[in-house]
Motif scaffolding. Sequence first.
Motif, PDB file in Angstrom:
ATOM      1  N   MET A 130      52.890  48.607  16.003  1.00  0.00           N
ATOM      2  CA  MET A 130      52.391  50.188  16.962  1.00  0.00           C
ATOM      3  C   MET A 130      52.253  49.487  18.488  1.00  0.00           C
ATOM      4  SD  MET A 130      49.553  51.772  14.637  1.00  0.00           S
ATOM      5  CE  MET A 130      49.560  53.964  16.012  1.00  0.00           C
ATOM      6  N   ILE A 131      52.419  50.132  19.505  1.00  0.00           N
ATOM      7  CA  ILE A 131      51.895  49.897  20.282  1.00  0.00           C
ATOM      8  C   ILE A 131      51.025  50.246  21.457  1.00  0.00           C
ATOM      9  CG2 ILE A 131      52.802  50.566  22.899  1.00  0.00           C
ATOM     10  CD1 ILE A 131      55.361  51.458  21.548  1.00  0.00           C
ATOM     11  N   PRO A 132      50.508  49.069  21.991  1.00  0.00           N
ATOM     12  CA  PRO A 132      48.863  49.142  22.428  1.00  0.00           C
ATOM     13  C   PRO A 132      48.561  51.004  23.591  1.00  0.00           C
ATOM     14  CG  PRO A 132      49.440  47.409  22.774  1.00  0.00           C
ATOM     15  CD  PRO A 132      50.462  47.532  22.272  1.00  0.00           C
ATOM     16  N   ALA A 133      47.559  50.891  23.241  1.00  0.00           N
ATOM     17  CA  ALA A 133      47.260  52.354  24.408  1.00  0.00           C
ATOM     18  C   ALA A 133      47.253  51.519  26.062  1.00  0.00           C
ATOM     19  CB  ALA A 133      45.409  52.754  24.207  1.00  0.00           C
ATOM     20  N   PRO A 134      47.197  52.567  26.537  1.00  0.00           N
ATOM     21  CA  PRO A 134      47.884  51.909  28.386  1.00  0.00           C
ATOM     22  C   PRO A 134      46.269  50.918  28.536  1.00  0.00           C
ATOM     23  CG  PRO A 134      48.622  54.358  27.950  1.00  0.00           C
ATOM     24  CD  PRO A 134      47.482  53.508  27.382  1.00  0.00           C
ATOM     25  N   PHE A 135      46.552  50.078  29.339  1.00  0.00           N
ATOM     26  CA  PHE A 135      45.685  49.381  29.656  1.00  0.00           C
ATOM     27  C   PHE A 135      45.905  48.399  31.278  1.00  0.00           C
ATOM     28  CE2 PHE A 135      48.178  46.142  26.882  1.00  0.00           C
ATOM     29  CZ  PHE A 135      47.957  45.352  27.576  1.00  0.00           C
ATOM     30  N   ALA A 136      44.818  48.009  32.062  1.00  0.00           N
ATOM     31  CA  ALA A 136      45.318  47.602  33.628  1.00  0.00           C
ATOM     32  C   ALA A 136      44.998  45.654  33.064  1.00  0.00           C
ATOM     33  CB  ALA A 136      44.152  48.216  34.040  1.00  0.00           C
ATOM     34  N   TYR A 137      45.724  45.354  34.106  1.00  0.00           N
ATOM     35  CA  TYR A 137      46.345  44.263  33.514  1.00  0.00           C
ATOM     36  C   TYR A 137      45.950  42.960  34.780  1.00  0.00           C
ATOM     37  CZ  TYR A 137      48.876  39.657  32.218  1.00  0.00           C
ATOM     38  OH  TYR A 137      49.690  38.542  30.953  1.00  0.00           O
ATOM     39  N   ALA A 138      45.282  42.031  34.740  1.00  0.00           N
ATOM     40  CA  ALA A 138      45.218  40.663  35.483  1.00  0.00           C
ATOM     41  C   ALA A 138      45.059  39.590  34.628  1.00  0.00           C
ATOM     42  CB  ALA A 138      42.779  40.919  35.608  1.00  0.00           C
ATOM     43  N   ARG A 139      46.251  38.673  35.832  1.00  0.00           N
ATOM     44  CA  ARG A 139      46.131  37.118  35.005  1.00  0.00           C
ATOM     45  C   ARG A 139      45.520  35.995  36.345  1.00  0.00           C
ATOM     46  NH1 ARG A 139      52.272  35.268  33.387  1.00  0.00           N
ATOM     47  NH2 ARG A 139      51.602  34.148  32.170  1.00  0.00           N
ATOM     48  N   PRO A 140      44.520  36.555  36.584  1.00  0.00           N
ATOM     49  CA  PRO A 140      44.116  34.892  37.347  1.00  0.00           C
ATOM     50  C   PRO A 140      43.754  34.064  37.356  1.00  0.00           C
ATOM     51  CG  PRO A 140      42.604  36.063  35.904  1.00  0.00           C
ATOM     52  CD  PRO A 140      43.641  36.595  35.447  1.00  0.00           C
ATOM     53  N   THR A 141      43.998  32.853  38.745  1.00  0.00           N
ATOM     54  CA  THR A 141      44.326  31.447  37.701  1.00  0.00           C
ATOM     55  C   THR A 141      42.929  30.525  38.643  1.00  0.00           C
ATOM     56  OG1 THR A 141      45.489  31.942  40.472  1.00  0.00           O
ATOM     57  CG2 THR A 141      46.850  31.917  39.256  1.00  0.00           C
ATOM     58  N   THR A 142      41.813  31.690  38.415  1.00  0.00           N
ATOM     59  CA  THR A 142      41.182  30.464  38.458  1.00  0.00           C
ATOM     60  C   THR A 142      39.800  30.894  38.310  1.00  0.00           C
ATOM     61  OG1 THR A 142      39.705  31.284  40.725  1.00  0.00           O
ATOM     62  CG2 THR A 142      40.946  29.553  41.257  1.00  0.00           C
ATOM     63  N   VAL A 143      38.461  29.775  37.903  1.00  0.00           N
ATOM     64  CA  VAL A 143      37.532  30.991  36.956  1.00  0.00           C
ATOM     65  C   VAL A 143      37.100  31.464  37.624  1.00  0.00           C
ATOM     66  CG1 VAL A 143      35.097  29.916  36.494  1.00  0.00           C
ATOM     67  CG2 VAL A 143      37.002  28.828  34.968  1.00  0.00           C
ATOM     68  N   ASP A 144      36.722  31.919  38.871  1.00  0.00           N
ATOM     69  CA  ASP A 144      36.466  32.622  39.907  1.00  0.00           C
ATOM     70  C   ASP A 144      37.332  33.931  39.791  1.00  0.00           C
ATOM     71  OD1 ASP A 144      34.221  30.745  40.595  1.00  0.00           O
ATOM     72  OD2 ASP A 144      35.133  30.327  42.026  1.00  0.00           O
ATOM     73  N   GLU A 145      38.201  33.467  39.853  1.00  0.00           N
ATOM     74  CA  GLU A 145      38.874  34.929  40.006  1.00  0.00           C
ATOM     75  C   GLU A 145      38.883  35.674  38.831  1.00  0.00           C
ATOM     76  OE1 GLU A 145      43.197  34.062  40.829  1.00  0.00           O
ATOM     77  OE2 GLU A 145      42.530  33.066  42.604  1.00  0.00           O
ATOM     78  N   ALA A 146      38.849  34.593  37.600  1.00  0.00           N
ATOM     79  CA  ALA A 146      38.815  35.289  36.480  1.00  0.00           C
ATOM     80  C   ALA A 146      37.354  36.487  36.131  1.00  0.00           C
ATOM     81  CB  ALA A 146      38.683  34.211  34.888  1.00  0.00           C
ATOM     82  N   LEU A 147      35.843  35.824  36.587  1.00  0.00           N
ATOM     83  CA  LEU A 147      35.046  36.105  36.745  1.00  0.00           C
ATOM     84  C   LEU A 147      35.083  37.527  37.748  1.00  0.00           C
ATOM     85  CD1 LEU A 147      32.319  33.451  36.780  1.00  0.00           C
ATOM     86  CD2 LEU A 147      32.862  34.687  34.977  1.00  0.00           C
ATOM     87  N   GLN A 148      35.462  37.666  38.852  1.00  0.00           N
ATOM     88  CA  GLN A 148      35.488  39.233  39.832  1.00  0.00           C
ATOM     89  C   GLN A 148      36.870  39.536  39.149  1.00  0.00           C
ATOM     90  OE1 GLN A 148      33.911  38.996  41.946  1.00  0.00           O
ATOM     91  NE2 GLN A 148      34.901  41.055  42.393  1.00  0.00           N
ATOM     92  N   ALA A 149      38.064  39.114  38.553  1.00  0.00           N
ATOM     93  CA  ALA A 149      38.103  40.115  37.743  1.00  0.00           C
ATOM     94  C   ALA A 149      37.811  41.600  36.247  1.00  0.00           C
ATOM     95  CB  ALA A 149      39.553  40.110  36.690  1.00  0.00           C
ATOM     96  N   SER A 164      44.172  37.216  17.946  1.00  0.00           N
ATOM     97  CA  SER A 164      43.220  37.710  16.875  1.00  0.00           C
ATOM     98  C   SER A 164      43.324  39.494  18.472  1.00  0.00           C
ATOM     99  CB  SER A 164      42.031  37.295  17.480  1.00  0.00           C
ATOM    100  OG  SER A 164      41.666  36.021  16.760  1.00  0.00           O
ATOM    101  N   LEU A 165      43.078  39.453  19.412  1.00  0.00           N
ATOM    102  CA  LEU A 165      43.056  40.686  20.399  1.00  0.00           C
ATOM    103  C   LEU A 165      44.288  40.992  20.347  1.00  0.00           C
ATOM    104  CD1 LEU A 165      41.688  42.271  22.482  1.00  0.00           C
ATOM    105  CD2 LEU A 165      42.727  41.016  24.079  1.00  0.00           C
ATOM    106  N   ILE A 166      45.561  40.779  20.554  1.00  0.00           N
ATOM    107  CA  ILE A 166      46.540  41.276  20.637  1.00  0.00           C
ATOM    108  C   ILE A 166      47.414  42.173  19.776  1.00  0.00           C
ATOM    109  CG2 ILE A 166      49.493  41.081  20.422  1.00  0.00           C
ATOM    110  CD1 ILE A 166      48.677  38.552  22.607  1.00  0.00           C
ATOM    111  N   PRO A 167      46.996  41.877  17.424  1.00  0.00           N
ATOM    112  CA  PRO A 167      46.829  42.614  17.006  1.00  0.00           C
ATOM    113  C   PRO A 167      46.108  43.700  16.794  1.00  0.00           C
ATOM    114  CG  PRO A 167      47.225  40.645  16.309  1.00  0.00           C
ATOM    115  CD  PRO A 167      46.535  40.632  17.624  1.00  0.00           C
ATOM    116  N   VAL A 168      45.325  43.387  17.329  1.00  0.00           N
ATOM    117  CA  VAL A 168      44.457  44.899  17.123  1.00  0.00           C
ATOM    118  C   VAL A 168      43.981  46.084  18.071  1.00  0.00           C
ATOM    119  CG1 VAL A 168      42.467  43.533  15.893  1.00  0.00           C
ATOM    120  CG2 VAL A 168      42.160  43.874  18.681  1.00  0.00           C
ATOM    121  N   MET A 169      44.660  45.521  18.871  1.00  0.00           N
ATOM    122  CA  MET A 169      45.369  46.416  19.967  1.00  0.00           C
ATOM    123  C   MET A 169      46.558  47.149  19.609  1.00  0.00           C
ATOM    124  SD  MET A 169      44.626  43.916  23.936  1.00  0.00           S
ATOM    125  CE  MET A 169      45.011  45.377  24.432  1.00  0.00           C
ATOM    126  N   ARG A 170      46.812  46.769  19.147  1.00  0.00           N
ATOM    127  CA  ARG A 170      48.699  46.887  18.916  1.00  0.00           C
ATOM    128  C   ARG A 170      48.283  48.193  17.284  1.00  0.00           C
ATOM    129  NH1 ARG A 170      53.045  43.113  16.788  1.00  0.00           N
ATOM    130  NH2 ARG A 170      54.767  45.189  16.734  1.00  0.00           N
TER     131      ARG A 170
END
Length: 286
Positions: free
Chosen positions: A1-20, A36-42
């Motif tokens: 199956m195809i996951p439901a629509p979602f926004a996607y963020a790809r940070p490059t630092t821990v601070d950017e990740a926390l902000q995302a 683990s995440l991708i199979p349950v999203m699909r």
Amino acid sequence: MIPAPFAYARPTTVDEALQAIADGGEDVKIMAGGQSLIPVMRLRLAAPETVVDLSKVAELRGVRDDGDAIVIGAMTTHHDVLVDPLIAQHAPLIAEATETVADRQVRARGTFGGALAHADPAGDLPAVALALDAEFVIAGPGGARRTVPAADFFVDYLTTALEEGELLVEIRVPKLAGEWGMHYEKFNRVAQAWSIVAVAAAVRREDGQIAEARIGLTNMGPTPLRARAAEAALAGAAASADAIAAAAQSAAEGTSPSSDLNGQADYRRHLAQVLTRRAVTAAAGL
């Protein structure tokens, strides 16, 4: 199956990740290896508003020596754990358990921290972290960090001490002083499968006796558990097959294994006793 629509963020630092994570809305999922995440999203068992992908955060990868501990970045892959010389020297139990995780393809993408944060009671690494008294370093909003011992990190089924807006950044594994042996004993139906029951054992020998034993149990409850009764019975016991067998009889005390298609609760209790005897015997070098 195809996951439901979602926004996607790809940070490059821990601070950017926390902000995302902070900007991601009410339902944010953090993707480490994604195994683990991708199979349950699909399957649409999870439909997050935002996925924050940590694969480009370089500071979360690698293993380093930090004096009295080794530090493993949360995004260090299982493969990199397996080949790291610091882990081989100071925490071979981690490498031995990691080698049983799924298959080569999953180990190439899956991450050490991701597996721990997922907190599946049938996963191989949480019980190992518990047996080695690991500590989890967590970053939160504003860059604040806190450290949580493994005994407090696993709260319930698939639930950890991570709070909203927080991120697991590294795992500290103390270097053990003395003559320690380690072994991971796993029982599953087929190769590469989840554990029906598994046992992580670390044993310190001294003058022909077992001075200390640490035993982590996999899939004997909603969280990984220490076999405290067996540990107490082994402390000061002779390093002999008979003493270990006697102590292993108490390995399932205080556990609450489930019953499912792979085995009933009483079967799992029996396995805990058998696998504890095997794991401790191997760790003790007998």
